[in-house]
Design an enzyme around this catalytic site. Structure first.
Site, mmCIF file in Angstrom:
data_model
loop_
_atom_site.group_PDB
_atom_site.id
_atom_site.type_symbol
_atom_site.label_atom_id
_atom_site.label_comp_id
_atom_site.label_asym_id
_atom_site.label_seq_id
_atom_site.Cartn_x
_atom_site.Cartn_y
_atom_site.Cartn_z
ATOM 1 N N ASN A 180 -6.765 -12.169 0.696
ATOM 2 C CA ASN A 180 -6.107 -11.028 1.335
ATOM 3 C C ASN A 180 -7.161 -10.320 2.187
ATOM 4 O O ASN A 180 -8.058 -9.673 1.655
ATOM 5 C CB ASN A 180 -5.566 -10.096 0.232
ATOM 6 C CG ASN A 180 -5.002 -8.804 0.782
ATOM 7 O OD1 ASN A 180 -4.829 -8.653 1.990
ATOM 8 N ND2 ASN A 180 -4.720 -7.865 -0.119
ATOM 9 N N LYS A 231 -6.872 -7.842 4.112
ATOM 10 C CA LYS A 231 -6.643 -6.405 4.269
ATOM 11 C C LYS A 231 -6.855 -5.999 5.731
ATOM 12 O O LYS A 231 -6.519 -6.769 6.623
ATOM 13 C CB LYS A 231 -7.518 -5.614 3.292
ATOM 14 C CG LYS A 231 -7.329 -6.130 1.853
ATOM 15 C CD LYS A 231 -7.924 -5.250 0.803
ATOM 16 C CE LYS A 231 -7.656 -5.845 -0.571
ATOM 17 N NZ LYS A 231 -8.156 -5.020 -1.671
ATOM 18 N N HIS A 261 1.536 -4.762 -2.948
ATOM 19 C CA HIS A 261 0.110 -4.600 -3.217
ATOM 20 C C HIS A 261 -0.170 -3.154 -3.646
ATOM 21 O O HIS A 261 0.443 -2.220 -3.129
ATOM 22 C CB HIS A 261 -0.717 -4.957 -1.975
ATOM 23 C CG HIS A 261 -2.177 -5.048 -2.287
ATOM 24 N ND1 HIS A 261 -2.981 -3.930 -2.360
ATOM 25 C CD2 HIS A 261 -2.964 -6.103 -2.602
ATOM 26 C CE1 HIS A 261 -4.207 -4.304 -2.699
ATOM 27 N NE2 HIS A 261 -4.224 -5.622 -2.847
ATOM 28 N N GLU A 311 -2.445 -1.139 -2.937
ATOM 29 C CA GLU A 311 -2.815 -0.217 -1.853
ATOM 30 C C GLU A 311 -1.569 0.293 -1.139
ATOM 31 O O GLU A 311 -1.524 1.440 -0.699
ATOM 32 C CB GLU A 311 -3.782 -0.908 -0.885
ATOM 33 C CG GLU A 311 -5.177 -0.991 -1.500
ATOM 34 C CD GLU A 311 -6.001 -2.183 -1.047
ATOM 35 O OE1 GLU A 311 -5.704 -2.785 -0.007
ATOM 36 O OE2 GLU A 311 -6.970 -2.509 -1.770
ATOM 37 N N GLU A 365 -2.786 -7.664 -10.662
ATOM 38 C CA GLU A 365 -3.973 -7.011 -10.128
ATOM 39 C C GLU A 365 -4.137 -5.636 -10.767
ATOM 40 O O GLU A 365 -3.541 -4.654 -10.293
ATOM 41 C CB GLU A 365 -3.844 -6.845 -8.607
ATOM 42 C CG GLU A 365 -3.731 -8.159 -7.857
ATOM 43 C CD GLU A 365 -4.217 -8.018 -6.423
ATOM 44 O OE1 GLU A 365 -5.147 -8.743 -6.055
ATOM 45 O OE2 GLU A 365 -3.686 -7.178 -5.682
ATOM 46 N N GLY A 400 -11.506 -4.059 -5.691
ATOM 47 C CA GLY A 400 -12.560 -3.553 -4.810
ATOM 48 C C GLY A 400 -13.613 -2.717 -5.512
ATOM 49 O O GLY A 400 -14.400 -2.031 -4.875
ATOM 50 N N SER A 427 -11.609 -7.984 -7.818
ATOM 51 C CA SER A 427 -13.035 -8.334 -7.839
ATOM 52 C C SER A 427 -13.325 -9.765 -8.297
ATOM 53 O O SER A 427 -14.320 -10.018 -8.974
ATOM 54 C CB SER A 427 -13.818 -7.317 -8.680
ATOM 55 O OG SER A 427 -13.698 -6.022 -8.115
HETATM 56 P P1 PGA Z 1 -10.788 -7.384 -4.292
HETATM 57 O O1 PGA Z 1 -9.255 -7.182 -3.823
HETATM 58 O O2 PGA Z 1 -10.963 -8.858 -4.537
HETATM 59 O O3 PGA Z 1 -11.621 -6.879 -3.164
HETATM 60 O O4 PGA Z 1 -10.956 -6.597 -5.549
HETATM 61 C C1 PGA Z 1 -8.212 -7.890 -4.420
HETATM 62 C C2 PGA Z 1 -6.895 -7.487 -3.836
HETATM 63 O O5 PGA Z 1 -6.696 -6.291 -3.562
HETATM 64 O O6 PGA Z 1 -6.004 -8.333 -3.620
#
Ligand code: PGA
Length: 252
Positions: free
Chosen positions: A9, A11, A96, A98, A168, A174, A214
């Site tokens: 992803n 982003k 997601h 976010e 997730e 992140g 992560s």
């Molecule tokens: P990350 O993000 O690997 O940077 O933690 C994962 C995601 O949001 O899909």
């Protein structure tokens, strides 16, 4: 057998030119390394056409990170499913964390998008997961149940083959903090059992459940070794060949 499904992803990273160059290098590196997982990348909308072009014939899926809940109309700034399909994009990430937290997307709203994606013949990677506060107050299963039953409302059993779930935990995205393989596996096992109750044992058995939060070169093997972890949805570590290649070749 559930084939491992590893997704990147991107982003809000990668311009069209940077994305195309990176996608090209990634495809070359994956081929050279003999990666044989199901692979997907999800660039920002405007970067999609250049990446689709760069990945033609490679078998790497190009997905969108979101889409609108309507087919067309007066929705300024939004993107409709048929616009994605016209580019050859048949997969979309929905729900997601976010989008849930920054853009206040509710389960009801996510459900509308899931149903529209299915109506449009698209595949969905549906993200679910709890905040740290919810986990610490013992609400993990309650949160996952609410998200799954809300987001999958009215999705028919025969359409479940188009759904991938990405677990997730919000606190792991992140942040550099990963769920332990044991904690992730037990959340995945719960998701599988919940889907078995909603649908059937057979559908749950075939459901691909990715872990996200992560994921990196040093934790991917231990996560993927777990019975209920079938793939990964990777953010930060999907943005360079150096970091993403060891993840897509975790089994080598
Ligand atoms: P990350 O993000 O690997 O940077 O933690 C994962 C995601 O949001 O899909």
């Amino acid at each position: 057998m559930r084939k491992p499904y590893i997704a990147g992803n991107w982003k809000m990273n990668m311009t069209p030119s940077a994305g195309a160059a990176f996608a090209h290098d990634l495809a070359e590196a994956a081929k050279k390394a003999g990666a044989d997982v199901k692979m997907m990348v999800a660039p920002p909308f405007v970067t999609i056409p250049a990446v689709v072009e760069a990945l033609k014939g490679t078998g790497i899926i190009v997905a969108a990170q979101n889409m609108n809940d309507h087919k067309s109309g007066a929705y300024t700034g939004e993107v409709a499913p048929d616009m994605l399909k016209d580019l050859g994009v048949n997969t979309v990430i929905l729900g997601h964390s976010e989008r849930r937290s920054y853009y206040k997307e509710s389960d009801e709203f996510i459900n509308k998008k899931v149903l529209l994606a299915i109506e449009e013949g698209m595949d969905v990677v549906l993200c679910v997961g709890e905040t740290l506060e919810e986990r610490e107050s013992g609400k993990l299963e309650e949160v996952l149940s609410t998200q799954l039953s809300g987001d999958l409302k009215d999705v028919k059993a025969e359409d479940m083959c188009h759904i991938t779930i990405a677990y997730e935990p919000v606190w792991a995205i992140g942040t550099g903090k990963t769920a332990t393989p044991e904690d992730a596996d037990s959340a995945h096992a719960f998701i599988r059992s919940f889907v078995a109750k909603m649908y059937s044992a057979d559908i749950a058995e075939n459901l691909i459940i990715q872990y996200g939060g992560s994921v990196n070169a040093s934790n991917v093997k231990a996560l993927m070794a777990k019975e209920n972890i079938d793939g990964a949805l990777v953010g930060g570590a999907s943005l360079s060949v150096e970091k993403f290649l060891p993840i897509i070749t975790f089994d080598k």
